[in-house]
Structure formats: structure tokens, C-alpha cells
Design a protein around this motif. Structure first.
Motif, mmCIF file in Angstrom:
data_model
loop_
_atom_site.group_PDB
_atom_site.id
_atom_site.type_symbol
_atom_site.label_atom_id
_atom_site.label_comp_id
_atom_site.label_asym_id
_atom_site.label_seq_id
_atom_site.Cartn_x
_atom_site.Cartn_y
_atom_site.Cartn_z
ATOM 1 N N ILE A 47 -20.343 36.432 75.277
ATOM 2 C CA ILE A 47 -21.220 36.988 74.253
ATOM 3 C C ILE A 47 -22.645 36.499 74.517
ATOM 4 O O ILE A 47 -22.856 35.326 74.835
ATOM 5 N N ARG A 48 -23.592 37.393 74.347
ATOM 6 C CA ARG A 48 -25.006 37.033 74.452
ATOM 7 C C ARG A 48 -25.573 36.871 73.054
ATOM 8 O O ARG A 48 -25.322 37.700 72.185
ATOM 9 N N ILE A 49 -26.324 35.825 72.858
ATOM 10 C CA ILE A 49 -27.053 35.664 71.600
ATOM 11 C C ILE A 49 -28.524 35.445 71.921
ATOM 12 O O ILE A 49 -28.867 34.899 72.977
ATOM 13 N N VAL A 82 -35.243 34.441 73.679
ATOM 14 C CA VAL A 82 -34.385 33.646 74.548
ATOM 15 C C VAL A 82 -32.949 34.121 74.346
ATOM 16 O O VAL A 82 -32.419 34.035 73.237
ATOM 17 N N THR A 83 -32.331 34.607 75.417
ATOM 18 C CA THR A 83 -30.948 35.084 75.352
ATOM 19 C C THR A 83 -30.080 34.210 76.237
ATOM 20 O O THR A 83 -30.381 34.020 77.420
ATOM 21 N N VAL A 84 -29.017 33.673 75.627
ATOM 22 C CA VAL A 84 -28.039 32.868 76.357
ATOM 23 C C VAL A 84 -26.705 33.591 76.314
ATOM 24 O O VAL A 84 -26.481 34.468 75.475
ATOM 25 N N ILE A 85 -25.816 33.203 77.234
ATOM 26 C CA ILE A 85 -24.504 33.835 77.306
ATOM 27 C C ILE A 85 -23.430 32.764 77.418
ATOM 28 O O ILE A 85 -23.630 31.733 78.077
ATOM 29 N N GLY A 86 -22.325 32.996 76.748
ATOM 30 C CA GLY A 86 -21.202 32.072 76.795
ATOM 31 C C GLY A 86 -20.059 32.608 75.958
ATOM 32 O O GLY A 86 -20.128 33.717 75.414
ATOM 33 N N GLN A 87 -19.024 31.810 75.840
ATOM 34 C CA GLN A 87 -17.864 32.210 75.054
ATOM 35 C C GLN A 87 -17.868 31.469 73.718
ATOM 36 O O GLN A 87 -18.143 30.267 73.667
ATOM 37 N N PRO A 88 -17.566 32.168 72.640
ATOM 38 C CA PRO A 88 -17.498 31.503 71.347
ATOM 39 C C PRO A 88 -16.448 30.390 71.354
ATOM 40 O O PRO A 88 -15.408 30.504 72.019
ATOM 41 N N ILE A 89 -16.727 29.329 70.638
ATOM 42 C CA ILE A 89 -15.809 28.197 70.527
ATOM 43 C C ILE A 89 -14.557 28.659 69.792
ATOM 44 O O ILE A 89 -14.639 29.271 68.726
ATOM 45 N N VAL A 139 -16.702 22.212 64.125
ATOM 46 C CA VAL A 139 -17.600 22.725 63.088
ATOM 47 C C VAL A 139 -18.421 23.923 63.580
ATOM 48 O O VAL A 139 -18.966 24.664 62.769
ATOM 49 N N LYS A 140 -18.478 24.118 64.893
ATOM 50 C CA LYS A 140 -19.218 25.245 65.477
ATOM 51 C C LYS A 140 -18.260 26.374 65.887
ATOM 52 O O LYS A 140 -18.610 27.241 66.682
ATOM 53 N N TRP A 141 -17.069 26.365 65.339
ATOM 54 C CA TRP A 141 -16.037 27.357 65.637
ATOM 55 C C TRP A 141 -16.610 28.766 65.511
ATOM 56 O O TRP A 141 -17.266 29.108 64.542
ATOM 57 N N GLY A 142 -16.372 29.584 66.528
ATOM 58 C CA GLY A 142 -16.828 30.974 66.526
ATOM 59 C C GLY A 142 -18.225 31.176 67.070
ATOM 60 O O GLY A 142 -18.667 32.315 67.238
ATOM 61 N N MET A 143 -18.926 30.098 67.358
ATOM 62 C CA MET A 143 -20.298 30.195 67.867
ATOM 63 C C MET A 143 -20.316 30.029 69.384
ATOM 64 O O MET A 143 -19.543 29.257 69.931
ATOM 65 N N VAL A 144 -21.227 30.737 70.043
ATOM 66 C CA VAL A 144 -21.513 30.468 71.451
ATOM 67 C C VAL A 144 -22.321 29.175 71.515
ATOM 68 O O VAL A 144 -21.994 28.250 72.245
ATOM 69 N N ILE A 160 -35.869 25.586 79.832
ATOM 70 C CA ILE A 160 -34.787 25.863 78.883
ATOM 71 C C ILE A 160 -33.432 25.722 79.568
ATOM 72 O O ILE A 160 -32.517 25.091 79.040
ATOM 73 N N GLY A 161 -33.306 26.307 80.755
ATOM 74 C CA GLY A 161 -32.043 26.250 81.489
ATOM 75 C C GLY A 161 -31.571 24.837 81.746
ATOM 76 O O GLY A 161 -30.372 24.544 81.664
ATOM 77 N N ASP A 162 -32.502 23.938 82.038
ATOM 78 C CA ASP A 162 -32.156 22.541 82.302
ATOM 79 C C ASP A 162 -31.602 21.818 81.079
ATOM 80 O O ASP A 162 -30.916 20.808 81.213
ATOM 81 N N ARG A 163 -31.871 22.320 79.887
ATOM 82 C CA ARG A 163 -31.450 21.653 78.649
ATOM 83 C C ARG A 163 -30.173 22.235 78.043
ATOM 84 O O ARG A 163 -29.617 21.643 77.113
ATOM 85 N N LEU A 164 -29.729 23.383 78.526
ATOM 86 C CA LEU A 164 -28.551 24.020 77.931
ATOM 87 C C LEU A 164 -27.264 23.282 78.315
ATOM 88 O O LEU A 164 -27.161 22.759 79.425
ATOM 89 N N PRO A 165 -26.269 23.273 77.412
ATOM 90 C CA PRO A 165 -24.964 22.693 77.763
ATOM 91 C C PRO A 165 -24.353 23.441 78.954
ATOM 92 O O PRO A 165 -24.677 24.612 79.190
#
Length: 150
Positions: A4-6, A37-44, A50-55, A119-124
Motif C-alpha cells: 500500500i502507498r500512503i 511524500v509517498t511511501v510503500i509497504g505492507q500494513p501491520i 498499536v499501529k495495527w493496520g498501518m503501513v 527521507i529514505g535514510d530515515r525510514l524503517p
């Protein structure tokens, strides 16, 4: 699980001058920038998280972008560090102004490249930067896409 992209949007005011440019932008001037700023990942998927359902929590993304970009560039003046405006830059610095002496010509194109790295260097590790859009005016913007830069 689906990727998902957010996207989160930011606004900041920055001045700059384009050293060696043959038009009006060689003069010190400013813009009301809009950064998407658009990031992509899978929802938890862990329901106990506590961040369940969030990218990524929008607040966490906001913290990264504010610290790396907005807090530094908002109400700053950006010059190429080799500019003949260096005397002006040093005068502004001596008077307490926020001046950034960049390694690059401060065009929207180069700024968006710089922002992507910061930004990329700081993302999980499980979140990837997908794209950035830096809007300089209502009708002009630069975009960076990870797919174009891999």
C-alpha cells in the motif's frame, strides 16, 4: 498481503537564487513549496501492535520529514556553496538568518534528489520511499520516483 502507498503533504517557505542562471531566478526570491511524500509497504497485521493496520503512522512519517526537511528549509535561503552570493549569505548568517549552503544548484530538481536521500535514510527497513513531488508554484513541480532511480 498487499503493498500500500500512503502520502503525506507538507508546506514550507524557502528562498533561493540560481547561480549562473540566465533568467530572473538568478535573483534572490522565494517559493511556497508543497512537498508530497509517498511511501510503500505492507500494513501491520499483528493485532496486538498499536499501529495495527498501518503501513507507517502518519505521525511517524511527519516527524521524519519535519526533522529532515521542513524544520531546516522553512524560512531559509538556499544558495549553492560556490555562489558569488557568498558575501550576502555570510552577511545574512551573521545577522542570524537561516542560510543553507548546498552542494548543488538549488533547483526543484536537485532539492527533490536531496530530500529523497534524507527521507529514505530515515525510514524503517520495511518501508520504502516510493516518490516525492516538490511543487514550486501552482503550475511547476519536480518529481522523484524510486523506480526511476534503482
Amino acid at each position: 498481503m498487499a503493498n500500500i502507498r500512503i502520502t503525506k503533504q507538507f508546506n514550507f517557505e524557502t528562498g533561493h537564487a540560481l547561480y549562473g542562471y540566465d533568467g530572473k531566478c538568478r535573483n534572490v526570491h522565494g517559493h511556497s513549496y508543497k512537498l508530497s511524500v509517498t511511501v510503500i509497504g505492507q500494513p501491520i497485521t499483528d493485532s496486538s501492535n498499536v499501529k495495527w493496520g498501518m503501513v507507517i503512522d502518519f505521525g511517524d512519517l511527519k516527524k521524519i520529514v519535519k526533522e529532515e526537511i521542513v524544520d531546516k528549509f522553512d524560512h531559509a535561503t538556499v544558495f549553492n556553496k560556490n555562489t558569488p552570493h557568498i558575501e550576502l549569505a555570510n552577511e545574512l548568517i551573521s545577522r542570524g538568518h537561516n542560510v543553507i549552503l548546498a552542494e548543488y544548484q538549488p533547483t526543484s530538481e536537485n532539492m527533490v534528489i536531496d530530500f529523497a536521500k534524507k527521507i529514505g535514510d530515515r525510514l524503517p527497513d520495511n518501508i520504502k520511499l516510493h516518490s516525492l513531488k516538490l511543487q514550486e508554484t501552482d503550475t511547476s513541480y519536480a518529481e522523484w520516483y524510486a523506480s526511476d532511480n534503482s
